[in-house]
Scaffold this active site. Structure first.
Site, PDB file in Angstrom:
ATOM      1  N   LYS A  35       0.818  -1.161  -0.089  1.00  0.00           N
ATOM      2  CA  LYS A  35      -0.055  -0.082   0.007  1.00  0.00           C
ATOM      3  C   LYS A  35       0.845   1.230  -0.105  1.00  0.00           C
ATOM      4  O   LYS A  35       0.587   2.282  -0.774  1.00  0.00           O
ATOM      5  CB  LYS A  35      -0.980  -0.217   1.299  1.00  0.00           C
ATOM      6  CG  LYS A  35      -1.270   1.394   1.676  1.00  0.00           C
ATOM      7  CD  LYS A  35      -2.356   0.944   2.885  1.00  0.00           C
ATOM      8  CE  LYS A  35      -1.782   1.693   4.241  1.00  0.00           C
ATOM      9  NZ  LYS A  35      -1.259   2.867   4.475  1.00  0.00           N
ATOM     10  N   ASN A  36       1.892   1.078   0.970  1.00  0.00           N
ATOM     11  CA  ASN A  36       2.617   2.449   1.109  1.00  0.00           C
ATOM     12  C   ASN A  36       3.837   2.666  -0.032  1.00  0.00           C
ATOM     13  O   ASN A  36       4.159   3.746  -0.218  1.00  0.00           O
ATOM     14  CB  ASN A  36       3.473   2.449   2.424  1.00  0.00           C
ATOM     15  CG  ASN A  36       2.242   2.687   3.572  1.00  0.00           C
ATOM     16  OD1 ASN A  36       1.203   2.931   3.438  1.00  0.00           O
ATOM     17  ND2 ASN A  36       2.740   2.552   4.832  1.00  0.00           N
ATOM     18  N   CYS A  86      -4.954  12.989  13.631  1.00  0.00           N
ATOM     19  CA  CYS A  86      -4.598  11.276  13.379  1.00  0.00           C
ATOM     20  C   CYS A  86      -4.659  10.768  14.656  1.00  0.00           C
ATOM     21  O   CYS A  86      -4.028  10.994  15.784  1.00  0.00           O
ATOM     22  CB  CYS A  86      -3.580  11.101  12.639  1.00  0.00           C
ATOM     23  SG  CYS A  86      -2.708   9.796  12.163  1.00  0.00           S
ATOM     24  N   ARG A 123       1.050  14.490  13.382  1.00  0.00           N
ATOM     25  CA  ARG A 123       1.733  14.260  12.088  1.00  0.00           C
ATOM     26  C   ARG A 123       1.720  15.538  11.355  1.00  0.00           C
ATOM     27  O   ARG A 123       1.256  15.668  10.320  1.00  0.00           O
ATOM     28  CB  ARG A 123       1.052  13.203  11.178  1.00  0.00           C
ATOM     29  CG  ARG A 123       0.761  11.792  12.104  1.00  0.00           C
ATOM     30  CD  ARG A 123       0.031  10.742  11.453  1.00  0.00           C
ATOM     31  NE  ARG A 123       0.823  10.110  10.382  1.00  0.00           N
ATOM     32  CZ  ARG A 123       0.505   9.246   9.406  1.00  0.00           C
ATOM     33  NH1 ARG A 123      -0.723   8.544   9.421  1.00  0.00           N
ATOM     34  NH2 ARG A 123       1.145   8.780   8.513  1.00  0.00           N
ATOM     35  N   ASP A 140       4.851   0.349  11.935  1.00  0.00           N
ATOM     36  CA  ASP A 140       3.665  -0.088  11.514  1.00  0.00           C
ATOM     37  C   ASP A 140       3.415  -1.678  11.879  1.00  0.00           C
ATOM     38  O   ASP A 140       2.552  -2.223  11.624  1.00  0.00           O
ATOM     39  CB  ASP A 140       3.584  -0.147  10.065  1.00  0.00           C
ATOM     40  CG  ASP A 140       3.422   1.324   9.564  1.00  0.00           C
ATOM     41  OD1 ASP A 140       2.915   2.315  10.325  1.00  0.00           O
ATOM     42  OD2 ASP A 140       3.674   1.656   8.526  1.00  0.00           O
ATOM     43  N   ARG A 149      -8.558  -0.545   5.010  1.00  0.00           N
ATOM     44  CA  ARG A 149      -7.712   0.724   4.425  1.00  0.00           C
ATOM     45  C   ARG A 149      -6.347  -0.165   3.907  1.00  0.00           C
ATOM     46  O   ARG A 149      -5.500   0.382   3.003  1.00  0.00           O
ATOM     47  CB  ARG A 149      -7.308   1.628   5.438  1.00  0.00           C
ATOM     48  CG  ARG A 149      -8.569   2.716   5.462  1.00  0.00           C
ATOM     49  CD  ARG A 149      -8.131   3.831   6.477  1.00  0.00           C
ATOM     50  NE  ARG A 149      -6.764   4.125   5.992  1.00  0.00           N
ATOM     51  CZ  ARG A 149      -5.686   4.320   6.862  1.00  0.00           C
ATOM     52  NH1 ARG A 149      -5.981   4.476   8.136  1.00  0.00           N
ATOM     53  NH2 ARG A 149      -4.517   4.609   6.418  1.00  0.00           N
TER      54      ARG A 149
HETATM   55  N1  EPU Z   1       7.351  14.144  10.821  1.00  0.00           N
HETATM   56  C1  EPU Z   1       7.795  15.341  11.041  1.00  0.00           C
HETATM   57  N2  EPU Z   1       7.472  16.278   9.989  1.00  0.00           N
HETATM   58  C2  EPU Z   1       7.031  15.968   8.793  1.00  0.00           C
HETATM   59  C3  EPU Z   1       6.942  14.759   8.529  1.00  0.00           C
HETATM   60  C4  EPU Z   1       7.068  13.731   9.502  1.00  0.00           C
HETATM   61  O1  EPU Z   1       8.189  15.633  12.145  1.00  0.00           O
HETATM   62  O2  EPU Z   1       7.035  17.001   7.889  1.00  0.00           O
HETATM   63  C5  EPU Z   1       7.707  12.855  11.859  1.00  0.00           C
HETATM   64  C6  EPU Z   1       6.336  12.432  12.136  1.00  0.00           C
HETATM   65  O3  EPU Z   1       5.443  12.988  12.900  1.00  0.00           O
HETATM   66  C7  EPU Z   1       6.688  11.223  12.446  1.00  0.00           C
HETATM   67  C8  EPU Z   1       8.157  10.865  11.922  1.00  0.00           C
HETATM   68  O4  EPU Z   1       8.476  12.114  11.316  1.00  0.00           O
HETATM   69  O5  EPU Z   1       7.161  11.064  14.004  1.00  0.00           O
HETATM   70  C9  EPU Z   1       8.121   9.640  10.595  1.00  0.00           C
HETATM   71  O6  EPU Z   1       6.936  10.122   9.974  1.00  0.00           O
HETATM   72  P1  EPU Z   1       6.881   9.945   8.410  1.00  0.00           P
HETATM   73  O7  EPU Z   1       6.741  11.186   7.821  1.00  0.00           O
HETATM   74  O8  EPU Z   1       7.846   9.014   7.906  1.00  0.00           O
HETATM   75  O9  EPU Z   1       5.344   9.222   8.037  1.00  0.00           O
HETATM   76  P2  EPU Z   1       4.492   9.397   6.935  1.00  0.00           P
HETATM   77  O10 EPU Z   1       5.522   9.428   5.722  1.00  0.00           O
HETATM   78  O11 EPU Z   1       3.584  10.247   7.031  1.00  0.00           O
HETATM   79  C10 EPU Z   1       4.576   6.735   6.192  1.00  0.00           C
HETATM   80  C11 EPU Z   1       3.639   5.766   6.269  1.00  0.00           C
HETATM   81  C12 EPU Z   1       3.280   5.268   7.499  1.00  0.00           C
HETATM   82  C13 EPU Z   1       4.376   4.988   8.544  1.00  0.00           C
HETATM   83  C14 EPU Z   1       5.177   5.965   8.435  1.00  0.00           C
HETATM   84  C15 EPU Z   1       6.487   5.826   9.082  1.00  0.00           C
HETATM   85  C16 EPU Z   1       2.722   5.994   4.112  1.00  0.00           C
HETATM   86  C17 EPU Z   1       1.484   6.161   3.271  1.00  0.00           C
HETATM   87  N3  EPU Z   1       2.413   6.089   5.515  1.00  0.00           N
HETATM   88  O12 EPU Z   1       4.000   7.867   6.861  1.00  0.00           O
HETATM   89  O13 EPU Z   1       2.335   4.162   7.499  1.00  0.00           O
HETATM   90  O14 EPU Z   1       3.927   4.669  10.008  1.00  0.00           O
HETATM   91  O15 EPU Z   1       5.469   6.384   7.131  1.00  0.00           O
HETATM   92  O16 EPU Z   1       7.286   4.340   8.666  1.00  0.00           O
HETATM   93  O17 EPU Z   1       3.606   5.620   3.515  1.00  0.00           O
HETATM   94  C18 EPU Z   1       0.315   2.750   8.077  1.00  0.00           C
HETATM   95  O18 EPU Z   1       0.525   2.266   6.761  1.00  0.00           O
HETATM   96  O19 EPU Z   1      -0.439   2.344   8.829  1.00  0.00           O
HETATM   97  C19 EPU Z   1       1.066   3.987   8.174  1.00  0.00           C
HETATM   98  C20 EPU Z   1       0.637   5.020   9.167  1.00  0.00           C
END
Ligand code: EPU
Length: 421
Positions: A22-23, A116, A121, A308, A400
């Site tokens: 998915k991701n 969320c 996030r 995850d 999802r």
């Molecule tokens: N963060 C910041 N600032 C930003 C972006 C992120 O501080 O601008 C922080 C977040 O709050 C968190 C950390 O950085 O503490 C890592 O978050 P990340 O940005 O890597 O998460 P994401 O890219 O929004 C993806 C996956 C998530 C998964 C996370 C971590 C997708 C669509 N989602 O989210 O997947 O938990 O990486 O590996 O790729 C799931 O599939 O259930 C899911 C939540």
């Protein structure tokens, strides 16, 4: 709304085919917008989040067809630059439309993702990246508006308080493919989904090097073309079935998975006493033992233990004798599943972002509430070993991210069914 009912006590045995990630699929589908030409994406899982992304692409003006696991996207010349709230509010990952829209159209407007259940996030790193290219960012009426006369490649440090960010890296990388000159992303996320996206971008004619390491270099090109791509297997789904085998003392053969993507989980499960046998490049046998040993786990960015899989690992710990410790370093508040697991008889104590799990002899089935995707998976896993029936409400969270979950579990011998509430 549907609920899932699981009758515990069955040992899971047999083969399960892992679906596409998915991701990976979500940012790759967003990336198809970087060109007017047609792209064909294979191994796309049929999930609610994917349906939402397809709806958004259509709403932006792209022609999209979906036949089983193959999605064909033809954006055409005229696409809109605004992704509305009604879609973004149901799926945070819509934020990864910003990069491709800004890259191709030099303007993008995507509703700001809201709260969320897994915690705060923010998207500051995404925005910092776009600003480095020279884009002006405004947040108005709940929308992020990004605009640039032209985008210039830049050196961008994307480390945040919790390490690298997966979707910020994806967003900046996608945008950089059409920026002028060279972009270097430092402290880039190394997740396999980033490598998959980079491979797709390169198949479209982009020049991306270093994906999978903390330094990604992108040389901007004038135009991209359509491409064919096969999405990698879902390592989180694979990991969830590994835990399913461990928790039921089962014997499951995972097909179409990439075991190296789950090294951190395999390492911890092996420490707990689960055995693994590689049977070729994409097949793995996972055999759970009756006597499990307690383990300590800390979640961190890839290649460390993934957030995850934290909830699923916690489900296993609830029935692992001794004291198990789990520390969450990506989303310090991602613990909504604890109170539900405790309703099933587990003994979990939370101190800050560390949970101490004292293994119990048995869980007992209960009605429980799913709060997010991975928490829901943990409740299903707990239900598989609990005495009696566990009813998991708000099952739409599971839909999802887990393709045909009941069907797959039933084929492994589980007793699980869906009921209308
Ligand atoms: N963060 C910041 N600032 C930003 C972006 C992120 O501080 O601008 C922080 C977040 O709050 C968190 C950390 O950085 O503490 C890592 O978050 P990340 O940005 O890597 O998460 P994401 O890219 O929004 C993806 C996956 C998530 C998964 C996370 C971590 C997708 C669509 N989602 O989210 O997947 O938990 O990486 O590996 O790729 C799931 O599939 O259930 C899911 C939540």
């Amino acid at each position: 709304m549907d609920k899932l009912v699981v009758e515990g006590g069955k040992r899971l045995k047999g083969n399960v085919v892992i679906s596409g990630a998915k991701n990976s699929a979500l940012p790759i589908l967003a990336a198809t917008l970087l060109t007017e030409k047609e792209s064909v994406i294979e191994n796309v899982p049929q999930l609610r989040d994917i349906t939402t992304m397809i709806r958004i692409l259509r709403n932006l003006g792209a022609k999209v067809t979906q036949q089983d696991d193959v999605v064909t996207v033809k954006p055409g010349r005229q696409i809109k630059h605004v992704a509305p709230y009604r879609y973004v509010s149901v799926m945070r990952a819509s934020v990864c439309l910003l990069g491709p829209l800004l890259g191709r159209l030099k303007q993008a407007e995507v509703s700001m993702p809201g709260g969320c259940v897994i915690g705060l996030r923010p998207i500051d790193l995404h925005l910092k990246g776009f600003e480095s290219f020279g884009a002006k960012i405004k947040i108005e009426h709940g929308n992020v508006q990004a605009e640039a006369k032209k985008l210039k490649g830049a050196d961008i440090y994307l480390g945040g308080p919790f390490g690298s960010s997966v979707l910020a890296t994806a967003n900046v990388m996608m945008c950089a493919t059409l920026a002028e000159g060279v972009t270097r992303i430092e402290s880039a996320a190394c997740e396999p989904e980033i490598v998959d996206l980079a491979n797709f971008l390169n198949a479209m004619g982009a020049k991306v090097k270093g994906a999978g390491s903390h330094l990604i270099e992108i040389e901007g090109v004038q135009k991209l073309h359509g491409a064919h791509h096969r999405v990698i297997p879902d390592r989180i789904e694979a990991g969830t079935y590994m835990v399913a085998s461990a928790i039921t003392h089962g014997d499951i053969y995972l097909e179409d998975c990439i075991p190296e993507h789950n090294n951190a989980l395999i390492d911890k499960l092996s420490e707990a006493g689960v055995s693994f046998k590689r049977l070729g490049e994409r097949k793995l046998r996972v055999t759970g033992k009756k006597a499990l040993r307690s383990v300590d786990v800390t979640t961190l960015a890839y290649p460390a233990f993934p957030t995850d899989l934290q909830a699923q690992m916690m489900a296993l710990m609830t029935v692992t004798p001794g004291i198990n410790v789990i520390t969450e370093k990506i989303y310090p508040d991602r613990f909504m599943h604890i109170s539900e697991l405790n309703r099933m008889g587990s003994r979990i104590f939370l101190e800050g972002s560390t949970a101490v799990v004292t293994g119990v002899k048995r869980l007992s089935g209960a009605p429980v509430m799913a709060s997010d995707l991975r928490a829901s998976a943990a409740l299903v896993l707990a239900g598989l070993v609990a005495e009696g029936c566990t009813e998991i409400h708000r099952v739409y969270h599971l839909d999802r991210g887990y393709e045909r979950i009941e069907e797959k579990l039933i084929s492994l011998g589980a007793k699980i069914w869906r009921e209308k509430e």
